[in-house]
Write an enzyme that holds these catalytic residues in place. Sequence first.
Site, mmCIF file in Angstrom:
data_model
loop_
_atom_site.group_PDB
_atom_site.id
_atom_site.type_symbol
_atom_site.label_atom_id
_atom_site.label_comp_id
_atom_site.label_asym_id
_atom_site.label_seq_id
_atom_site.Cartn_x
_atom_site.Cartn_y
_atom_site.Cartn_z
ATOM 1 C CG HIS A 189 -2.099 -0.996 0.848
ATOM 2 N ND1 HIS A 189 -2.142 -2.256 1.389
ATOM 3 C CD2 HIS A 189 -3.117 -0.926 -0.033
ATOM 4 C CE1 HIS A 189 -3.166 -2.898 0.883
ATOM 5 N NE2 HIS A 189 -3.774 -2.126 0.024
ATOM 6 N NE ARG A 297 -6.036 0.336 -2.433
ATOM 7 C CZ ARG A 297 -5.542 0.418 -3.676
ATOM 8 N NH1 ARG A 297 -5.408 1.583 -4.261
ATOM 9 N NH2 ARG A 297 -5.188 -0.672 -4.320
ATOM 10 N NE ARG A 333 -10.840 -1.395 -0.778
ATOM 11 C CZ ARG A 333 -9.573 -1.731 -1.046
ATOM 12 N NH1 ARG A 333 -9.325 -2.661 -1.944
ATOM 13 N NH2 ARG A 333 -8.580 -1.148 -0.430
ATOM 14 C CD GLU A 432 -9.805 -7.890 -2.755
ATOM 15 O OE1 GLU A 432 -8.721 -7.346 -3.011
ATOM 16 O OE2 GLU A 432 -10.626 -7.406 -1.949
ATOM 17 C CG ASN A 455 -3.090 -4.692 -6.335
ATOM 18 O OD1 ASN A 455 -2.731 -4.774 -7.484
ATOM 19 N ND2 ASN A 455 -3.454 -3.557 -5.773
ATOM 20 C CG ASP A 456 -5.409 -8.704 -1.944
ATOM 21 O OD1 ASP A 456 -4.353 -9.022 -1.376
ATOM 22 O OD2 ASP A 456 -6.086 -7.722 -1.604
ATOM 23 N NE ARG A 466 -1.016 -6.361 -1.959
ATOM 24 C CZ ARG A 466 -2.176 -5.711 -1.977
ATOM 25 N NH1 ARG A 466 -3.313 -6.379 -1.866
ATOM 26 N NH2 ARG A 466 -2.228 -4.420 -2.115
ATOM 27 C CB CYS A 503 -9.857 -1.328 -8.844
ATOM 28 S SG CYS A 503 -10.357 -2.591 -7.681
HETATM 29 C C1 PEP Z 1 -6.463 -5.438 -5.053
HETATM 30 O O1 PEP Z 1 -6.306 -6.340 -4.225
HETATM 31 O O2 PEP Z 1 -6.210 -5.553 -6.261
HETATM 32 C C2 PEP Z 1 -6.937 -4.117 -4.614
HETATM 33 C C3 PEP Z 1 -7.194 -3.150 -5.489
HETATM 34 O O3 PEP Z 1 -7.070 -3.925 -3.278
HETATM 35 P P1 PEP Z 1 -5.870 -3.549 -2.283
HETATM 36 O O4 PEP Z 1 -4.652 -3.305 -3.122
HETATM 37 O O5 PEP Z 1 -6.309 -2.328 -1.565
HETATM 38 O O6 PEP Z 1 -5.780 -4.775 -1.441
HETATM 39 MG MG MG Z 2 -7.173 -6.159 -2.247
#
Ligand code: PEP
Ligand code: MG
Length: 577
Positions: A189, A297, A333, A432, A455-456, A466, A503
């Site tokens: 993040h 977020r 979200r 995700e 991302n997840d 990650r 996203c």
């Molecule tokens: C994701 O997981 O792709 C996402 C956008 O959420 P975050 O990065 O906030 O976990």
């Molecule tokens: Mg996520």
Amino acid sequence: MLKGIAASPGIEIGKVFILEQQQPELRMSSIAGDEVEKEHARFDNAIAVSRQQLEEIAAKTETELGKDKADIFRAHLMILDDALFLNEVRERVRSRLIAAENALSQVVEKYVAMFEGMEDEYIKARSADIRDIGDRLTANLLGVQRQSLADIDEEVIVVARDLSPSDTAQMNKQMVRAFVTDIGSRTAHTAIMARSLGIPAVVGMGDISRQVLDGDTIIVDGNDGQVILNPDALALDHYRQLQREYQCYLDGLCQLRDCACETTCRQRRVEIVANIGKPKDCQAALENGAEGIGLYRTEFFYMDRPDLPDEEEQFEAYKAVAQTMSSRPVIIRTLDIGGDKKLPYLDMPDEMNPFLGCRAIRLCLDHRDIFKTQLRAILRASHYGTLRIMYPMISGASEIRQANCVLDEAKEELEQEGFPFDRGIQVGIMVEIPSAAVTADLIAKEVDFFSIGTNDLIQYTLAVDRMNERISHLYEPLHPAVLRLIKHVIDASHRAGKWTGMCGEMAGDVVAAPILLGLGLDEFSMSPGSIPRVKQAIRSFSYQKAQEIAERVLQMESPEEIRSWLQTYGSDSGQSA
Ligand code: PEP
Ligand code: MG
């Protein structure tokens, strides 16, 4: 030249500022009976210095970042006025004949333990403030410089072992020109925040924080993940030239701002929207041509403060976003805390695998009061723009139904209380978790839309943390398993008459853009700074060519094969993908 992970684009050259994150080690030191007064005087002096520092930081924070951020420091000032707390330190110095820093540390630990054991969330939250003020007082007692990124008042490049998302949130953007960290990854993040703040960053550098000295000259190339320490004249000239070229490139992209995000011959139009973490990021979103917000977020609103935000505060923040974006859609979200994001005031027991733990919707369904407060605030704000609600970390249909029950309760309450809100507000989920992707066809009937959180999704599909830079080479958005899941989600949503966005960071990757376009993705949401580049990439393909690319890469067996093939396969405007 040192190589790390390119976490946020841009090139900066500047002086190193090392962010020391170690607390000074305290050794127990006893004092003689006639030294009590001297210790009390040291303590009083530390209180006075701390008060002055906090008043300055609060005033500066209020001007630069707003009142809500400044309140964090006002809460600390209140502790400095707490006679009970301060007298207990003085009393221990007298009765136990120990140095003021030892007495202070004992009292801080006692209060922290006491507050942490309380039921009431608000009171619990005080423990983080007490620890923080304890650290400040200790540093001032020992004459140690305590560093905060909010205090920096000259242009620097921050080098640190790691930065927490709240370190990044407090960063003085005018002064912090770039940052470099030993650990971290592109999808942590902190890296995501760097991209939305438009600060170049290179992470996962190993032990750079031990290789540099304060004041060293450093070049940070966030485009390539390169860092150069104490460059010679040749390297400086080269990077200054690259800096100018990069600026020209960005200026050229700016001209696309008001153009539609469509393929050549206008065969297909997709939506290009922004990911934001704070209401004021809407400005950067609009400046870069975002057609809406695909991911707000909201957790950053909860993180950067000493206590839980109430409904009214949240309502004001969401309303500000709704009004700024006006008719452009905004996907809010709901709270996604857990994983690498913690709330100091919420009891969040340590977990062996926090990314697989009580995170996001799981935590919200566990704390329904917190969840409902947020949903009420979003619903009330929906009257002022085009808001949509999105639940994070959904693993299956039953979680959506449980979340919707809380949403229905919130709607009913607001109805009875006479608040206006958008009764038809769209509700979607982040895809995700692989289980949600695989069962997208079953889940589709429960939602208005999907947004793929790569991302997840990538970390769970490939079992690659990650946050772990040692295995970051295995974190592969173009892995066939990931591409197939994405295709499955898009197809399932289309069959059910719903739309799918993305996203995760993959949506902002120009290499992936033609594949996602060809797979039929309807909406691309990314850090505002990535929008012009991705828009340019999408506008350079025909839909037919993008479909051909998608079809072809889905047959390939490795990301390496896909990447090397993409390099030889040009776009319709002659560029290589
Ligand atoms: C994701 O997981 O792709 C996402 C956008 O959420 P975050 O990065 O906030 O976990
Ligand atoms: Mg996520």
